[in-house]
Design a protein around this motif. Structure first.
Motif, PDB file in Angstrom:
ATOM      1  N   UNK A 167      32.224 -10.556 -50.846  1.00  0.00           N
ATOM      2  CA  UNK A 167      31.575  -9.260 -50.637  1.00  0.00           C
ATOM      3  C   UNK A 167      32.257  -8.477 -49.512  1.00  0.00           C
ATOM      4  N   UNK A 168      32.448  -9.113 -48.387  1.00  0.00           N
ATOM      5  CA  UNK A 168      33.004  -8.383 -47.245  1.00  0.00           C
ATOM      6  C   UNK A 168      34.511  -8.156 -47.371  1.00  0.00           C
ATOM      7  N   UNK A 169      35.205  -9.076 -48.027  1.00  0.00           N
ATOM      8  CA  UNK A 169      36.662  -8.966 -48.034  1.00  0.00           C
ATOM      9  C   UNK A 169      37.193  -8.231 -49.257  1.00  0.00           C
ATOM     10  N   UNK A 170      36.469  -8.279 -50.366  1.00  0.00           N
ATOM     11  CA  UNK A 170      37.086  -7.795 -51.600  1.00  0.00           C
ATOM     12  C   UNK A 170      36.376  -6.625 -52.272  1.00  0.00           C
ATOM     13  N   UNK A 171      35.212  -6.255 -51.796  1.00  0.00           N
ATOM     14  CA  UNK A 171      34.488  -5.213 -52.528  1.00  0.00           C
ATOM     15  C   UNK A 171      34.385  -3.918 -51.722  1.00  0.00           C
ATOM     16  N   UNK A 172      34.228  -2.837 -52.439  1.00  0.00           N
ATOM     17  CA  UNK A 172      34.117  -1.536 -51.784  1.00  0.00           C
ATOM     18  C   UNK A 172      32.791  -1.399 -51.023  1.00  0.00           C
ATOM     19  N   UNK A 173      31.657  -1.796 -51.633  1.00  0.00           N
ATOM     20  CA  UNK A 173      30.425  -1.741 -50.838  1.00  0.00           C
ATOM     21  C   UNK A 173      30.513  -2.606 -49.579  1.00  0.00           C
ATOM     22  N   UNK A 174      31.185  -3.742 -49.686  1.00  0.00           N
ATOM     23  CA  UNK A 174      31.324  -4.620 -48.524  1.00  0.00           C
ATOM     24  C   UNK A 174      32.134  -3.966 -47.423  1.00  0.00           C
ATOM     25  N   UNK A 175      33.188  -3.269 -47.815  1.00  0.00           N
ATOM     26  CA  UNK A 175      34.030  -2.577 -46.846  1.00  0.00           C
ATOM     27  C   UNK A 175      33.238  -1.471 -46.147  1.00  0.00           C
TER      28      UNK A 175
ATOM     29  N   UNK B  94      39.944  -2.616 -38.829  1.00  0.00           N
ATOM     30  CA  UNK B  94      40.332  -2.631 -40.237  1.00  0.00           C
ATOM     31  C   UNK B  94      41.781  -2.176 -40.407  1.00  0.00           C
ATOM     32  N   UNK B  95      42.322  -2.439 -41.594  1.00  0.00           N
ATOM     33  CA  UNK B  95      43.700  -2.039 -41.846  1.00  0.00           C
ATOM     34  C   UNK B  95      43.756  -0.559 -42.222  1.00  0.00           C
ATOM     35  N   UNK B  96      44.966  -0.049 -42.227  1.00  0.00           N
ATOM     36  CA  UNK B  96      45.205   1.331 -42.621  1.00  0.00           C
ATOM     37  C   UNK B  96      44.622   1.580 -44.013  1.00  0.00           C
ATOM     38  N   UNK B 123      52.661   6.852 -53.045  1.00  0.00           N
ATOM     39  CA  UNK B 123      53.201   8.083 -53.609  1.00  0.00           C
ATOM     40  C   UNK B 123      52.874   9.274 -52.704  1.00  0.00           C
ATOM     41  N   UNK B 124      51.628   9.298 -52.242  1.00  0.00           N
ATOM     42  CA  UNK B 124      51.176  10.371 -51.346  1.00  0.00           C
ATOM     43  C   UNK B 124      51.983  10.358 -50.052  1.00  0.00           C
ATOM     44  N   UNK B 125      52.161   9.155 -49.520  1.00  0.00           N
ATOM     45  CA  UNK B 125      52.896   8.976 -48.274  1.00  0.00           C
ATOM     46  C   UNK B 125      54.330   9.478 -48.416  1.00  0.00           C
ATOM     47  N   UNK B 126      54.947   9.162 -49.538  1.00  0.00           N
ATOM     48  CA  UNK B 126      56.325   9.588 -49.750  1.00  0.00           C
ATOM     49  C   UNK B 126      56.404  11.109 -49.919  1.00  0.00           C
ATOM     50  N   UNK B 127      55.439  11.671 -50.623  1.00  0.00           N
ATOM     51  CA  UNK B 127      55.458  13.093 -50.911  1.00  0.00           C
ATOM     52  C   UNK B 127      55.437  13.935 -49.630  1.00  0.00           C
ATOM     53  N   UNK B 128      54.630  13.502 -48.682  1.00  0.00           N
ATOM     54  CA  UNK B 128      54.491  14.294 -47.451  1.00  0.00           C
ATOM     55  C   UNK B 128      55.236  13.686 -46.263  1.00  0.00           C
ATOM     56  N   UNK B 129      56.003  12.634 -46.502  1.00  0.00           N
ATOM     57  CA  UNK B 129      56.753  12.030 -45.413  1.00  0.00           C
ATOM     58  C   UNK B 129      55.876  11.460 -44.327  1.00  0.00           C
ATOM     59  N   UNK B 130      54.778  10.810 -44.727  1.00  0.00           N
ATOM     60  CA  UNK B 130      53.829  10.318 -43.731  1.00  0.00           C
ATOM     61  C   UNK B 130      54.261   8.990 -43.115  1.00  0.00           C
ATOM     62  N   UNK B 131      55.051   8.214 -43.864  1.00  0.00           N
ATOM     63  CA  UNK B 131      55.616   6.989 -43.305  1.00  0.00           C
ATOM     64  C   UNK B 131      54.552   6.081 -42.689  1.00  0.00           C
ATOM     65  N   UNK B 132      53.714   5.529 -43.555  1.00  0.00           N
ATOM     66  CA  UNK B 132      52.600   4.701 -43.079  1.00  0.00           C
ATOM     67  C   UNK B 132      52.776   3.265 -43.534  1.00  0.00           C
ATOM     68  N   UNK B 133      52.516   2.350 -42.612  1.00  0.00           N
ATOM     69  CA  UNK B 133      52.503   0.933 -42.989  1.00  0.00           C
ATOM     70  C   UNK B 133      51.082   0.588 -43.404  1.00  0.00           C
ATOM     71  N   UNK B 134      50.897   0.461 -44.684  1.00  0.00           N
ATOM     72  CA  UNK B 134      49.544   0.432 -45.238  1.00  0.00           C
ATOM     73  C   UNK B 134      48.734  -0.804 -44.873  1.00  0.00           C
ATOM     74  N   UNK B 135      49.380  -1.928 -44.671  1.00  0.00           N
ATOM     75  CA  UNK B 135      48.620  -3.150 -44.457  1.00  0.00           C
ATOM     76  C   UNK B 135      48.411  -3.532 -42.997  1.00  0.00           C
ATOM     77  N   UNK B 136      48.911  -2.696 -42.085  1.00  0.00           N
ATOM     78  CA  UNK B 136      48.748  -3.018 -40.658  1.00  0.00           C
ATOM     79  C   UNK B 136      47.335  -2.677 -40.198  1.00  0.00           C
ATOM     80  N   UNK B 137      46.757  -3.476 -39.292  1.00  0.00           N
ATOM     81  CA  UNK B 137      45.482  -3.068 -38.686  1.00  0.00           C
ATOM     82  C   UNK B 137      45.704  -1.846 -37.789  1.00  0.00           C
ATOM     83  N   UNK B 138      44.673  -1.005 -37.697  1.00  0.00           N
ATOM     84  CA  UNK B 138      44.773   0.230 -36.922  1.00  0.00           C
ATOM     85  C   UNK B 138      45.176  -0.035 -35.465  1.00  0.00           C
ATOM     86  N   UNK B 139      44.627  -1.090 -34.880  1.00  0.00           N
ATOM     87  CA  UNK B 139      44.928  -1.293 -33.453  1.00  0.00           C
ATOM     88  C   UNK B 139      46.342  -1.801 -33.196  1.00  0.00           C
TER      89      UNK B 139
END
Lengths: 313, 511
Positions: A167-175, B94-96, B123-139
């Motif tokens: 729930x917390x890791x994989x679902x949208x409501x969980x997020x 949380x991640x990006x 695709x969005x990132x490439x279109x606007x040149x946002x250059x984002x690492x999607x899986x990194x945590x925000x901090x």
């Protein structure tokens, strides 16, 4: 010391561990659901006490422990809605309100019990929930009895661990749910109804903690007495910290506390010279040590414990 | 080009105060439209109305020619309005990826369909040149990258109009350049950008048109190519010489406070001091003008002993300060009206009487044995006298100070700080949030203290206040003193340019 290594002893010990870990695990998961929405609920002990009474009363009256569990869940929700109203609606201090629950809920439970049964010394007995062995699996030697010969509540509780994880890791409501405990303002600005999530969390928390309490009086011992919870709510609270707010970690923590509890019971039986009070302290002392060594670094939800006021619109 | 957004006659009142007063704003599709104005000019209020956080008291909003009512941020998003707040709305843990999809209803699935959404984002990132690492945590990503995540969030939600609230405030120069590249990319894709800033150089670089707000009202909308920094500064500050009701004094050579090349956190443009030298003489008011957040807070903290300089010296009464503790500065006859009266100036749950006593507990007038035994009758008498002389309106001196109005709280601080025997008064935003009457009272008291021979360091974001009270005016910009000007017939134009970050030759009035 040979007895420690004997197979029947080990089997008994592990079986008992699982049974002891169950109320702690389900209540710790209750706390996890609460804290993920930013509500630190230290009133678990009180909710459990009320759930234990509600469960016992219904189970005693109807002779059906399953209805008892259901009553425990409803009783838990009822008590926790008081907490929810105070902390969500009025923005009250969560610790203060949790403490209040711990004081009034067991007192009301005790009062209701005395109303129903008088102050006689003989304890009313209710039917215990019977174990339902899982066909096939329960016949595996040794582990069959340890893992697959329990009451449905035990299965349900352990099943909740992977469910919670997914729930917390994989679902949208969980997020979305998690974001409320981390940064409610960001959640609100992303279109999430923060107050609603907090109320849902309180209902889940109340139900699970109530079931945890009812488990004690419908599946573990067949009577209700004041203090039947004996601090398990607080141990569950520790299990959440000890388990780093992760379902898997909480499972391990609950098993650890269940194990110490099972172990001290065995010691009591075997070792009649040592005062049993000393042995009974083992789970609490291990809780203390767990907190000393693992409670330092805070890893929980960032906005847990902070009241949230929706901005003026 | 078509008009994308029209805000007509927008008025927003908070209580009796107008934050916006009949503001008109018209934004063309595909342009970068800058809102320029001082702090408190009403820029943020206007944008909060547009993004659904506030409801206007009066006025209408039209999007693409259709009249709209915006009730909530969620509805603003639906209408294609995305706002990047000055303080990012990102969940650190949380991640990006998770932050971007948070609360979206685009995909109606229960489980997170990571791969599918990820491709859209890339695709969005490439279109606007946002250059984002999607899986990194925000901090774990930089402030600049966090901002790009906010832009991505808005774009993913389908924003056609992007509001950037002071987007360059926390960025390095390189990050600002990359932000500008993104903004140009956005407008080339027919997105519309509203850019909020008070930094002249950036405004002139990125804007197509500029609307100037002052005191909650629209002053003018100009086309970038037809204007100059000087004109903008003039319109933004917008004052002709005001006549001060207070007599100005010329520099007195008896120095109370002297800063010699003092630095603190010097690399920070907004929270540091970079080799600041200044002097305050006995019986003069040195006013520090400047847009908020250019090191003024640090200056105030330095000269009251709350922070110690990394480099350079501070002299009080011609003696070099060795110990930077508030206690030492209080003992050296420095008084402080702090910038936030509720956080630093008062203890809300204590009574008026007790708050008046905070810095004088040890004096023999109020206690025996340096504070060990309080002289309660003396204290109560003192409090009642102060209440009379400073006209502090309260039910009794036993009332908790948090229940008083801002003006009366400020009078209490003023009384506590001025009734001591002092050589230097450090007054930071002394009239912030006060009404006209209370403001006048505070000003009178400050001038009174000056005339008694006290040196005053006045730090204020209110330019009028600085002009009115100061015998000399120093301008702070990005942690530096960029100019010192006379208080008699101050050159408003030059001062406003200096405040906007235009360095220039100034008359050197610093000693």
């Amino acid at each position: 010391m040979d007895i420690f290594l004997s197979l029947p002893f080990l089997q008994e010990l592990l079986l008992s561990t699982l049974r002891m870990a169950t109320p702690i695990l389900i209540v710790a998961l209750a706390e996890l659901y609460s804290e993920r929405a930013g509500l630190v609920n230290i009133g678990l002990d009180g909710i459990m006490a009320f759930g234990a009474l509600a469960g016992f009363l219904v189970s005693y009256q109807t002779g059906n422990p399953y209805l008892g569990i259901l009553a425990g869940a409803l009783g838990g929700i009822l008590v926790n809605l008081v907490y929810a109203f105070g902390t969500i609606q009025l923005g009250a201090q969560q610790i203060v309100f949790g403490m209040a629950i711990n004081i009034f809920a067991p007192a009301i439970a005790s009062f209701i019990y005395k109303m129903a049964f008088g102050s006689s010394s003989s304890l009313a007995q209710a039917t215990l929930m019977a174990a339902i062995p899982i066909p096939g699996l329960s016949r595996i030697p040794f582990i069959g009895d340890v893992f697959f010969n329990h009451t449905p509540i035990v299965y349900l509780t352990f099943l909740l661990v992977p469910i919670t994880y997914v729930f917390f890791a994989k679902t949208i409501p969980g997020l979305n749910y998690k974001s409320v405990g981390e940064y409610p303002k960001a959640a609100e600005s992303s279109g999430i109804h923060v107050v609603m999530v907090k109320y849902k969390a309180s209902i889940i928390c109340g139900a699970l903690a109530g079931i945890g309490g009812a488990y004690l009086t419908t599946s573990y011992i067949s009577t209700y007495s004041d203090g039947v919870v004996s601090g398990r709510g607080f141990i569950a609270l520790t299990a959440v910290i000890f388990g780093r707010w992760m379902p898997g970690g909480i499972l391990l923590a609950a098993l650890f506390f269940g194990f110490t509890d099972a172990l001290q019971l065995r010691f009591q039986v075997m070792n009649s010279k040592t005062p049993y009070q000393l042995l009974a302290m083992i789970p609490y002392i291990s809780t203390l040590f767990a907190l000393i060594f693992f409670g330092i670094k805070k890893a929980g939800p960032a906005s847990s414990g902070k009241p949230y006021f929706r901005e003026e619109r | 080009m078509n008009t994308f957004l029209t805000m007509e006659n927008i008025t927003k009142k908070f209580g009796d105060v107008y934050a916006n007063r009949a503001v008109d704003l018209s934004v063309m599709a595909g342009e970068v439209h800058t809102l320029l104005g001082e702090n408190g000019a009403g820029k943020s209020t206007l944008m909060n109305i547009l993004s659904g956080l506030y409801h206007p008291t009066k006025g209408h909003i039209y999007l693409r020619g259709h009249k709209v009512k915006i009730h909530s941020p969620a509805q603003a998003v639906k209408l294609g309005i995305g706002m990047v707040h000055q303080h990012y709305m990102l969940v650190e843990a949380m991640t990006v990826f998770e932050n971007i999809i948070l609360g979206t209803t685009k995909h109606k699935s229960f489980f997170i369909q990571k791969d599918k959404i990820k491709n859209e984002l890339l695709a969005l990132s490439a279109k606007y040149g946002l250059d984002i690492e999607i899986d990194k945590p925000i901090n774990e990503i930089s402030v600049g990258a966090q901002q790009r995540v906010e832009i991505m969030k808005a774009l993913y939600r389908g924003a056609e109009l992007l509001i950037l609230d002071e987007p360059t405030a926390a960025l390095t120069d390189i990050e600002v350049e990359s932000l500008f590249r993104i903004i140009r990319r956005l407008t080339s894709e027919q997105k519309t950008v509203i850019f909020i800033s008070h930094k002249m150089r950036e405004v002139l670089e990125i804007s197509d048109r500029i609307t100037i707000l002052r005191a909650g009202q629209t002053i003018a909308t100009l086309i970038k190519s037809e204007t100059t920094a000087a004109e903008l500064a003039h319109l933004m500050i917008g004052r002709e010489l005001i006549t001060s009701e207070y007599e100005k004094k010329t520099v007195n050579r008896e120095l109370i406070l002297q800063l010699d090349q003092a630095s603190f956190n010097a690399t920070s443009k907004h929270n540091g001091l970079n080799a600041v030298s200044l002097t305050v003489g006995a019986g003069e008011v040195l006013g520090i003008a400047g847009v908020d957040g250019n090191g003024q807070s640090q200056l105030a903290q330095l000269v009251t002993g709350l922070i110690a300089p990394d480099d350079g010296d501070v002299h009080l009464n011609n003696r070099k300060v060795a110990r930077f503790t508030p206690a030492h500065f209080i003992a050296s006859k420095v008084s402080h009206i702090p910038e936030d009266r509720n956080k630093m100036g008062l203890i809300g749950n204590m009574t008026v009487k007790e708050n008046l006593l905070l810095k004088s507990l040890n004096s023999s007038r109020f206690s025996y044995g340096k504070g060990w035994l309080l002289r309660r009758r003396q204290i109560a008498m003192h409090a009642r006298e102060i209440r009379q002389t400073y006209d502090i309106r309260c039910a009794s001196v036993e009332q908790e100070i948090r229940n008083l109005s801002g003006g009366n709280q400020q009078k209490t601080i003023l009384a506590r700080e001025l009734e001591r025997d002092i050589d230097l008064l450090v007054a930071v935003h002394p009239t912030r949030g006060l009404d006209i009457g209370a403001t006048k009272y505070v000003h009178d008291k400050v001038i009174e203290a000056r005339d008694r021979g006290c040196g005053v360091l006045l730090i204020s974001a209110d330019f009028d206040e600085v002009l009115k009270l100061s015998d000399r005016i120093a301008v702070m910009f990005e942690g530096e003193i960029v100019g010192v000007f006379p208080g008699i017939n101050p050159p408003i134009h030059e001062i406003s340019l200096a405040m906007a970050g235009k360095k220039q030759q100034t008359q050197d009035l610093a000693v």
